[in-house]
Write a protein that holds these residues in place. Structure first.
Motif, short mmCIF file in Angstrom:
data_model
loop_
_atom_site.label_atom_id
_atom_site.label_comp_id
_atom_site.label_asym_id
_atom_site.label_seq_id
_atom_site.Cartn_x
_atom_site.Cartn_y
_atom_site.Cartn_z
N ASP A 31 0.84 -1.20 0.00
CA ASP A 31 0.00 0.00 0.00
C ASP A 31 0.88 1.25 0.00
O ASP A 31 0.62 2.21 -0.70
CB ASP A 31 -0.91 0.04 1.24
N ASP A 32 1.94 1.20 0.81
CA ASP A 32 2.87 2.33 0.85
C ASP A 32 3.53 2.54 -0.50
O ASP A 32 3.71 3.67 -0.95
CB ASP A 32 3.98 2.06 1.88
N LEU A 35 1.06 4.11 -2.88
CA LEU A 35 0.88 5.52 -2.51
C LEU A 35 2.06 6.36 -3.01
O LEU A 35 1.88 7.43 -3.59
CB LEU A 35 0.71 5.66 -0.99
N TRP A 106 -16.05 10.82 -5.31
CA TRP A 106 -14.86 10.58 -4.47
C TRP A 106 -13.97 11.82 -4.43
O TRP A 106 -13.48 12.22 -3.38
CB TRP A 106 -14.09 9.36 -5.01
N LYS A 129 -4.69 12.57 -0.51
CA LYS A 129 -5.45 11.40 -0.07
C LYS A 129 -5.24 10.28 -1.07
O LYS A 129 -5.32 10.51 -2.28
CB LYS A 129 -6.94 11.76 0.00
N GLY A 130 -4.94 9.10 -0.57
CA GLY A 130 -4.78 7.96 -1.47
C GLY A 130 -5.43 6.74 -0.85
O GLY A 130 -5.29 6.51 0.35
N GLU A 131 -6.19 5.99 -1.64
CA GLU A 131 -6.79 4.76 -1.12
C GLU A 131 -7.28 3.87 -2.26
O GLU A 131 -7.45 4.33 -3.39
CB GLU A 131 -7.94 5.08 -0.16
N LYS A 132 -7.50 2.59 -1.91
CA LYS A 132 -8.10 1.68 -2.88
C LYS A 132 -9.58 1.98 -2.94
O LYS A 132 -10.23 2.10 -1.90
CB LYS A 132 -7.90 0.24 -2.42
N VAL A 133 -10.10 2.11 -4.14
CA VAL A 133 -11.54 2.31 -4.32
C VAL A 133 -11.97 1.29 -5.36
O VAL A 133 -11.59 1.40 -6.53
CB VAL A 133 -11.86 3.74 -4.80
N TYR A 137 -6.64 2.08 -7.55
CA TYR A 137 -6.04 2.92 -6.53
C TYR A 137 -6.24 4.35 -6.97
O TYR A 137 -5.99 4.70 -8.12
CB TYR A 137 -4.54 2.62 -6.35
N TYR A 139 -5.76 8.61 -6.02
CA TYR A 139 -4.95 9.54 -5.24
C TYR A 139 -5.23 10.96 -5.72
O TYR A 139 -5.35 11.20 -6.93
CB TYR A 139 -3.46 9.21 -5.44
N ARG A 191 -5.41 7.85 -11.05
CA ARG A 191 -6.03 6.55 -10.73
C ARG A 191 -5.47 5.46 -11.64
O ARG A 191 -5.08 5.73 -12.77
CB ARG A 191 -7.54 6.64 -10.85
#
Ligand code: HEC
Length: 194
Positions: A31-32, A35, A106, A129-133, A137, A139, A191
């Motif tokens: 994940d890092d 990101l 989002w 902000k970064g995350e799996k959606v 991924y 950001y 993305r």
């Protein structure tokens, strides 16, 4: 099950319980990594744009620099997309270009959150902000208004007549004026399918 094997099972469960926390970190590490990759892609474009804007404004004036934000930015975003496989957009709660810059749900949530945090004193440069959606991924990174941006995004009464006319001609629904330094003009949004 005899006592021996049920003991063995108990042992296995105990070992698994201890082992799991040691197995888990790679998921966080990756994940890092994603990101960091997203951040790198998103931070490639803005400094180049700022330099191009500064150069063009110095050389030929703010009006002549409109194509930098209008044509060069999307062209460069397209090139970075091709090189990296990430889709790149710039979106804003007060879009200038309706065809390119309207945020989805989002992005809207992130933009609203960034505005609140900047108003409460957080450094706008640092907002991200970064995350799996779903299967992607995603950001976003805030694009703060600097004094340079005010030439074309500042209060309308302070825009030069030439800029006002050019913006009016290209963007009849322009909402991207009235900003002051330190506010958030929008985000760069990247993305990629996982
Ligand atoms: C010379 C005029 C000019 C300057 C200076 C300028 N912009 Fe823009 N900006 C524009 C134009 C024109 C567009 C519309 C681009 C398009 O058609 O996609 C735009 C669009 C944007 C967008 C895309 C979202 C939208 O509303 O369409 C962002 C984000 C943005 N500008 C941020 C900035 C920032 C941050 C600065 C200062 C570092 C800046 N701009 C400086 C003219 C300018």
């Amino acid at each position: 099950m005899n006592t021996k094997s049920s003991l063995a099972v108990k042992h296995l469960i105990a070992i698994a319980a201890i082992a799991v926390p040691f197995i888990a970190p790679p998921a966080f590490a990756s994940d890092d990594a994603i990101l960091a990759e997203a951040r790198k892609v998103a931070t490639t474009l803005p400094p180049k744009l700022i330099v191009a804007l500064q150069d063009e404004i110095k050389k030929s004036g703010a009006e002549a620099a409109i194509p930098v934000c209008k044509d060069m930015a999307p062209k460069m975003a397209g090139e970075i997309s091709q090189q990296t496989g990430w889709k790149i957009k710039r979106v804003s709660l007060k879009a200038r270009n309706d065809a390119r810059a309207i945020p989805d749900a989002w992005e809207t949530a992130a933009l609203e959150d960034f505005d609140k945090r900047a108003a409460a004193g957080e450094a706008p440069m640092k907002l991200e902000k970064g995350e799996k959606v779903g299967d992607e991924y995603r950001y976003v990174k805030a694009l703060p208004v600097q004094s340079l941006c005010l030439n074309c995004h500042g209060p309308t009464e302070k825009l030069s007549p030439g800029i006002k006319a050019a913006l009016g001609q290209h963007y009849p629904n322009d909402r991207a004026t009235g900003y002051s330094e330190g506010q958030i003009r929008g985000v760069i949004s990247v993305r990629k399918k996982l």
